[in-house]
Design a protein around this motif. Structure first.
Motif, short mmCIF file in Angstrom:
data_model
loop_
_atom_site.label_atom_id
_atom_site.label_comp_id
_atom_site.label_asym_id
_atom_site.label_seq_id
_atom_site.Cartn_x
_atom_site.Cartn_y
_atom_site.Cartn_z
N ALA A 19 0.70 -1.26 -0.30
CA ALA A 19 0.67 0.45 -0.08
C ALA A 19 0.97 1.35 0.19
O ALA A 19 0.22 2.34 -0.32
CB ALA A 19 -1.31 0.36 0.83
N ILE A 20 2.55 1.14 -0.12
CA ILE A 20 2.90 2.37 0.64
C ILE A 20 2.92 3.25 -0.98
O ILE A 20 3.38 1.90 -2.10
CB ILE A 20 4.28 2.26 0.32
CG1 ILE A 20 4.14 1.28 1.88
CG2 ILE A 20 5.38 3.41 -0.08
CD1 ILE A 20 5.95 1.36 1.63
N ALA A 21 2.89 4.30 -1.43
CA ALA A 21 2.18 4.59 -2.59
C ALA A 21 3.09 5.28 -3.85
O ALA A 21 3.48 4.72 -4.98
CB ALA A 21 1.02 5.99 -2.25
N ASP A 22 4.92 5.58 -3.11
CA ASP A 22 5.53 5.58 -3.29
C ASP A 22 6.35 4.39 -4.20
O ASP A 22 6.74 3.79 -3.65
CB ASP A 22 6.48 6.50 -3.31
CG ASP A 22 8.00 6.87 -3.84
OD1 ASP A 22 8.41 5.95 -3.77
OD2 ASP A 22 7.77 7.96 -4.79
N GLU A 23 6.50 3.97 -5.46
CA GLU A 23 7.08 3.13 -6.32
C GLU A 23 7.98 2.97 -5.51
O GLU A 23 8.86 1.49 -5.16
CB GLU A 23 7.08 3.05 -7.87
CG GLU A 23 6.88 1.92 -8.00
CD GLU A 23 7.02 1.78 -9.64
OE1 GLU A 23 7.91 0.65 -10.33
OE2 GLU A 23 6.65 2.76 -10.22
N SER A 24 9.63 3.46 -5.63
CA SER A 24 10.92 3.31 -5.47
C SER A 24 10.76 2.77 -3.65
O SER A 24 10.96 1.86 -3.20
CB SER A 24 11.96 5.03 -5.47
OG SER A 24 12.82 4.53 -4.80
N ARG A 25 9.96 3.58 -3.04
CA ARG A 25 9.93 3.06 -1.69
C ARG A 25 9.41 2.55 -1.44
O ARG A 25 9.90 1.16 -0.42
CB ARG A 25 8.79 4.31 -0.63
CG ARG A 25 9.08 4.45 0.78
CD ARG A 25 10.12 4.41 1.74
NE ARG A 25 10.99 5.76 1.29
CZ ARG A 25 10.49 6.68 2.17
NH1 ARG A 25 9.48 6.63 3.06
NH2 ARG A 25 10.97 7.93 2.24
N ARG A 26 8.22 1.68 -1.76
CA ARG A 26 7.21 0.30 -2.15
C ARG A 26 8.53 -0.89 -1.98
O ARG A 26 8.74 -2.10 -1.34
CB ARG A 26 6.35 0.32 -3.13
CG ARG A 26 5.66 -0.82 -3.17
CD ARG A 26 4.27 -0.74 -2.84
NE ARG A 26 4.11 -0.80 -5.20
CZ ARG A 26 3.58 0.66 -5.32
NH1 ARG A 26 3.75 2.03 -4.50
NH2 ARG A 26 3.92 0.82 -6.81
N LEU A 109 17.18 4.09 13.67
CA LEU A 109 18.16 4.26 12.53
C LEU A 109 16.90 5.03 11.02
O LEU A 109 16.16 4.44 10.99
CB LEU A 109 18.79 2.89 11.83
CG LEU A 109 19.42 2.71 10.85
CD1 LEU A 109 20.63 4.25 11.13
CD2 LEU A 109 19.85 1.67 10.40
N TYR A 110 17.14 6.10 10.67
CA TYR A 110 17.41 6.77 9.29
C TYR A 110 17.82 6.62 8.17
O TYR A 110 18.64 6.93 8.19
CB TYR A 110 16.13 7.81 9.84
CG TYR A 110 15.27 8.45 11.33
CD1 TYR A 110 14.28 8.11 10.85
CD2 TYR A 110 16.27 8.79 12.41
CE1 TYR A 110 12.97 8.50 11.96
CE2 TYR A 110 15.81 8.99 12.98
CZ TYR A 110 14.36 8.71 13.30
OH TYR A 110 13.23 8.87 14.05
N ILE A 111 16.76 5.82 7.37
CA ILE A 111 17.66 6.05 5.79
C ILE A 111 16.47 6.30 4.35
O ILE A 111 15.22 6.05 4.91
CB ILE A 111 18.36 4.41 4.86
CG1 ILE A 111 16.97 3.62 5.29
CG2 ILE A 111 19.39 4.21 6.73
CD1 ILE A 111 16.82 2.29 4.27
N SER A 112 16.60 6.77 3.64
CA SER A 112 16.16 7.77 2.74
C SER A 112 15.73 6.36 1.79
O SER A 112 15.29 6.33 1.48
CB SER A 112 17.04 8.70 2.21
OG SER A 112 17.31 9.76 2.67
N ARG A 113 16.98 5.86 1.77
CA ARG A 113 17.46 5.18 0.75
C ARG A 113 18.07 3.75 0.89
O ARG A 113 18.83 3.93 1.06
CB ARG A 113 16.74 4.92 -1.18
CG ARG A 113 17.78 5.94 -1.86
CD ARG A 113 17.70 7.19 -3.26
NE ARG A 113 18.91 7.25 -2.85
CZ ARG A 113 19.64 7.33 -4.21
NH1 ARG A 113 19.08 6.30 -4.94
NH2 ARG A 113 20.64 8.13 -4.35
#
Length: 135
Positions: A19-26, A109-113
């Protein structure tokens, strides 16, 4: 004492990621879910509405009670992917130095990608954190 609001649920972790809208994030979250399941040796379980967790960490509370949360987990947040539970074990700082581009918060821990980090190092962070919490 108040009960922990974040509990394991019967919701599907796969449905959450799908359900994550952004394809790259999904795609990143789907890969991260597989990596964390393999490294932790635990299946993905939803904890509350937005945390994909692996394993269970039980910890003491006041009055002899016990709390429980996922040993490690992640959530797709607005700006980053938040990864929980991997920074507290004794070897974490050495591994974090080799991880790649990330930020640290209070226990997170936070990552962007995923392309910004070394996935082998992430797998080591996950497996060591789970081992440490279940020892």
């Amino acid at each position: 004492m108040a009960e922990n609001k974040t509990k394991a649920t019967a919701a599907s972790a796969g449905d959450y990621v799908a359900a994550i809208a952004d394809e790259s994030r999904r795609r990143d979250c789907d890969r991260l879910m597989g990596l964390m399941a393999k490294a932790s040796k635990h299946p993905a379980v939803m904890w509350g509405p937005a945390i994909v967790g692996f394993g269970v960490h039980r910890y003491p509370l006041a009055g002899g009670k016990q709390g429980e949360i996922c040993a490690v987990g992640f959530s797709s947040r607005k700006g980053d992917i938040s990864i929980y539970g991997v920074t507290g074990h004794p070897q974490a700082s050495e591994l974090l130095a080799r991880l790649g581009k990330h930020k640290l918060g209070k226990g997170c821990l936070y990552i962007s990608r995923l392309a910004d980090i070394d996935l082998n190092v992430m797998a080591q962070l996950v497996s060591q954190a789970v081992e440490d919490k279940q020892a």
